[in-house]
Structure formats: structure tokens, C-alpha cells
Design an enzyme around this catalytic site. Structure first.
Site, PDB file in Angstrom:
ATOM      1  N   TYR A 186       0.860  -1.184   0.000  1.00 21.72           N
ATOM      2  CA  TYR A 186       0.000   0.000   0.000  1.00 21.72           C
ATOM      3  C   TYR A 186       0.895   1.232   0.000  1.00 21.72           C
ATOM      4  CZ  TYR A 186      -3.612   3.301   1.586  1.00 21.72           C
ATOM      5  OH  TYR A 186      -4.492   4.354   1.690  1.00 21.72           O
ATOM      6  N   ASP A 281       9.281   2.591  -0.085  1.00 19.15           N
ATOM      7  CA  ASP A 281       8.235   3.233   0.705  1.00 19.15           C
ATOM      8  C   ASP A 281       8.499   2.867   2.162  1.00 19.15           C
ATOM      9  OD1 ASP A 281       6.000   3.821   2.193  1.00 19.15           O
ATOM     10  OD2 ASP A 281       4.567   3.190   0.657  1.00 19.15           O
ATOM     11  N   LYS A 309       4.547   9.093   9.121  1.00 17.90           N
ATOM     12  CA  LYS A 309       4.347   8.575  10.478  1.00 17.90           C
ATOM     13  C   LYS A 309       5.383   9.093  11.485  1.00 17.90           C
ATOM     14  CE  LYS A 309       1.993   4.485   8.663  1.00 17.90           C
ATOM     15  NZ  LYS A 309       0.584   4.680   8.956  1.00 17.90           N
TER      16      LYS A 309
END
Ligand code: HOZ
Length: 469
Positions: A186, A281, A309
Site C-alpha cells: 500500500y 516506501d 508517520k
């Protein structure tokens, strides 16, 4: 009409969630737990239910991000009131040991005192300038000196934006259109990436999303994770057309899946041989597997890296960065356009700086490794003792498990997990005061605030639930 009644009922609920007795309740519960054993208060979610029912009239599905609606695990989503360290408290006064950590950012523990104090100081000077500030330089220097592939960085507001920017940049730099992504990975919800995606898309079992134009995904090629033959075939079939491979160097969005050692080496080689860029990623793995992320952990340097994050310490941040010659294509240094009003805002920079400072302290990653190892081995052993098929693992502060004997090397393997058993386990753990991600297809996260006692308590709870289900 519905929204009016929803708003007024939410306002009336606010009054109870902010009443001063919340703090004293928390203090008492900690003291009591340490001193004497008391009868546990019955687990009820009445207020959560009331608030969530109102929310469903106000926001699609009652949430602002799909996975938290508990659709795949069933039962009542929890509405939270406060967080501190390794703990969360819901609006009904239930206390949980948290293994979601706001989906990753809370790596030094929730609401860290030093981060909070720094935020208050920054807040006094204002929340957003929409203009350069010194704090951007400080965080940029920290990120650049930590992450091997990053010589220049651009801050954005989320992991989605970071991946979107990195893809546009890879296309701009190579002059090519196609990208290879892996099934179950994702990279946020930008159109080009909503193909065989993980996280909420996998959790809800949605087909690739309506609303995404065919043209936006026609250049997105996919391969199973850990499958280098398929990647080679894609390069053969699309010679000189592939701008980049993007991947999660450890997958966290189809559950926790590690790369085979030869897989990362092979994607690095094949991208170099074909003039394509390699994008890691590291929205989940950045500053979590090591201070320099998965690329430091595996000793593998991509061309571009996306972050999110942790570098925002719980405030909305993302970033992409890489080699200087590539990054200098980004506007205004170069022609590739990307912008953002709140990008680099002082509050987010402050939380990021102070979170990274804490992580830099010696022993942080050994500690994460130790407690997360104890946790996952405890759960796996308890599962096996209770007769379940179960497998899983961890790296530093990231972990996951599946209700299958495995091995789990890709999303197809992950889908063999018994998700109805996961749902029962999830519910049982909530009742025992443990908050796990409400999806089989999300990784778990620990923090520096988790203690051995937290882990022990969690493993005891897991054993109890696993025996019962
Ligand atoms: N996409 C996030 C985890 N991979 C979930 C975000 C959320 O629901 O807050």
C-alpha cells in the site's frame, strides 16, 4: 436533518469525555494495578457505541479512514479519549495496552512529555507560517544524516502525498511512465497506486476502487511480492518504459511480510540495469527498523525514499527524498511541480525533531527488538500450545502474525490466514485490555514506552483468548 441531530448529540457527549475525573481515574488505576489486585471493571462500550452511531450520520462509515471502522473484525469500534505511553483509554473508561501506536508514529510512546513540552513552546509562536522556518532545516538535516539514500528531502503532509510526489518525480526524472508495485503493498490512496493494494483496500476486500480513471492505472504493473521472475518478465515486456519499482522493504500493509534476502538485491540490480529508479516506501519502516530505516537494516540503498508517520511524531507529516540530482528536479529548483500550504509547518517539525532525538539515544532499537521479540514469541508459543496454526515474526518494533502455518511470502499467502479466527482473537484481546490493529492485513507496532510488564500482560491475555477461541 441527520447531521443536525448527530452534531448535537456529539456535543453533549463531549461534556462527559472532558470531565476532570478522567485523569484521576487513570492515576488511580495505575496505582491500584501496581499495589493490589482489584476486580476488573466490566468491559462495556456503551459510550463508544453511542458516539460511533452518531458519527455514522456525520462521516462515511463513521470514520475518516476505513480500517478503524472494525468492518473486518466486527463488533463495536472503540472511540478513544486519551493516550499516554503504551496505553490508551476509551470514552467508557476502559484501558488498553496499545499495539497500533496511531499506526506507527507513536514509537517513543504516546504523548511523550518532552515532545509535548516542545510542542507547547512552538505553539506559542503560531501553528503555521506558510513560509520557511528554521525547524524545517533542523528536521531535514536529521533525516538526511539518518537515511542513507536521502541527500535532499521535501516535506509533505502524509505518506500518500509522499508516494504521489516520489512517483511523479521518478516519471519526470526518467521520462518514462510505467511503475511496478507489488500486490498487497500500500502506497497511499493516490489513483496510480490503487491497484491490488493492501491496508484498507485489502481489509475490506474491495476490488480496485471505482472513481479511479483507467488511464491513471494503465501504467501500473503488478507482481507478487518476493517474486523476482515476474519482475524480470515485466522489464522484458516493457523495455525502456518502466520509470520505477516501488515497494515496502518490509510489508506492513498485508500483515507483516519480510523480503527474502535475495529479493531486495535482485530489485536493486534489475532497476539499475534497466535505467529505472528504486523507491523504498518507508512510511512504516522508516526510523522503525533502524534509525536509518529498512535501507540501513538491510544495507540496501534505493534511489528515492518515502517517509511519514514517525518523522511527524504523531502530527501529520510525510516526506520524500533521494539523490540530489533527482531531487533537484522538484519545483522550484526544477520543473516537477508539487506544493503544500501546511508542508513543513512548525508544529509537525517540532514533534518530528523531538521524536527522532529520543530515538537517537543509545539502545533504542535493541530495546524495541527485545520487547517485540518477547511479544511475538509469546503469542506464537501460546497459539501453538492452544493448537492453532499460527506463524509470524518481527523486526525491531514491527511485528505481525497470521493464523496459518505459513510461510507467508506474499499477499496470496497472507490471504490463507483464518481471518474469522483473527476477528475472534481481536475481540477477545480487546476484552482483555489489549488493542491490536483491527485488521489481519496490518502490521503491529511497539514503542519505547512498552515495558516487559506490558508484554507479559499481553502474552497472558493472548494465551487466555487463544485457548478459548
Ligand atoms: N492506512 C493506515 C494503515 N496502513 C490506516 C490508517 C487509519 O485508519 O488511521
Amino acid at each position: 436533518m441527520a447531521s443536525v441531530s448527530g452534531v448535537s448529540s456529539s456535543l453533549s457527549l463531549l461534556s462527559f469525555s472532558s470531565k476532570p475525573s478522567r485523569l484521576s481515574t487513570r492515576r488511580v488505576s495505575t496505582v491500584v494495578r501496581n499495589a493490589i489486585s482489584v476486580e476488573k471493571k466490566p468491559f462495556t462500550l456503551e459510550k463508544s457505541e453511542e458516539i460511533f452511531n452518531a458519527a455514522k450520520e456525520l462521516m462515511p462509515g463513521g470514520v475518516n479512514s476505513p480500517v478503524r471502522a472494525f468492518k473486518s473484525v466486527g463488533g463495536q469500534p472503540i472511540v478513544f479519549d486519551s493516550v499516554k505511553g503504551s496505553r490508551m483509554w476509551d470514552v467508557d473508561g476502559n484501558e488498553y495496552i496499545d499495539y497500533v501506536g496511531s499506526w506507527g508514529p507513536a514509537i517513543i510512546g504516546h504523548a511523550d512529555d518532552k515532545v509535548n513540552a516542545a510542542l507547547i513552546e512552538t505553539l506559542k509562536k503560531g501553528t503555521s507560517f506558510g513560509a520557511p522556518c528554521l525547524l524545517e532545516n533542523v528536521l531535514a538535516e536529521m533525516v538526511i544524516s539518518a537515511v542513507p539514500s536521502i541527500e535532499m528531502v521535501r516535506f509533505v503532509n502524509s505518506g500518500t502525498e509522499a508516494c504521489m510526489g516520489a512517483l511523479r518525480l521518478a516519471r519526470a526524472f526518467t521520462g518514462r511512465q510505467k511503475v511496478i508495485k507489488f500486490e498487497g503493498c500500500y502506497h497511499g490512496h493516490a489513483d496510480s497506486f490503487l491497484v491490488k493494494a493492501g491496508s484498507g483496500v485489502a481489509t475490506l476486500g474491495l476490488p480496485d476502487s471505482p472513481g479511479v480513471p483507467k488511464a491513471a492505472t494503465s501504467d501500473t504493473l503488478t507482481s507478487p511480492y518476493n517474486d523476482i521472475e515476474t519482475v524480470k518478465n515485466l522489464f522484458d515486456a516493457h523495455k525502456d518504459e518502466i520509470a520505477a519499482i516501488i515497494l515496502e522493504p518490509v510489508v506492513g500493509n498485508s500483515g507483516f511480510i519480510t523480503p527474502k534476502p535475495e529479493f531486495l538485491t535482485a530489485v536493486r540490480e534489475i532497476t539499475k540495469q534497466n535505467g529505472a529508479l528504486l523507491i523504498f516506501d518507508e512510511v512504516m519502516t522508516g526510523f522503525r527498523l533502524a534509525y536509518g530505516g529498512a535501507q540501513e537494516y538491510f544495507g540496501m540503498t534505493p534511489d528515492l525514499t518515502t517517509l511519514g508517520k514517525i518523522i511527524g511524531g504523531g502530527l501529520p507529516v510525510g516526506a520524500y527524498g533521494g539523490r540530489r540530482e533527482i531531487m533537484e528536479m522538484v519545483a522550484p529548483a526544477g520543473p516537477m511541480y508539487q506544493a503544500g500550504t501546511l508542508s513543513g509547518n512548525p508544529l509537525a517539525m517540532t514533534a518530528g525533531i523531538h521524536t527522532l532525538r529520543r530515538l537517537m539515544e543509545p539502545g533504542s532499537y535493541d530495546y524495541l527488538d527485545k520487547i517485540t521479540g518477547e511479544l511475538i514469541h509469546g503469542i506464537l508459543d501460546a497459539g501453538k500450545r492452544s493448537g492453532h496454526e499460527i506463524c509470524g515474526g518481527h523486526i525491531r518494533g514491527m511485528f505481525g502474525f497470521f493464523f496459518t502455518n505459513g510461510p507467508v511470502n506474499n499477499f496470496e499467502d497472507a490471504k490463507k490466514s483464518d481471518t474469522s479466527k483473527f476477528a475472534k482473537f481481536h475481540r477477545g484481546m480487546l476484552e482483555e485490555g489489549v488493542y491490536l490493529a483491527p485488521s489481519q492485513y496490518e502490521a503491529g507496532f511497539t514503542s519505547l514506552a512498552h515495558t516487559s510488564k506490558d508484554i507479559e500482560q499481553t502474552v497472558v491475555a493472548a494465551e487466555k483468548v487463544l485457548r478459548r477461541i
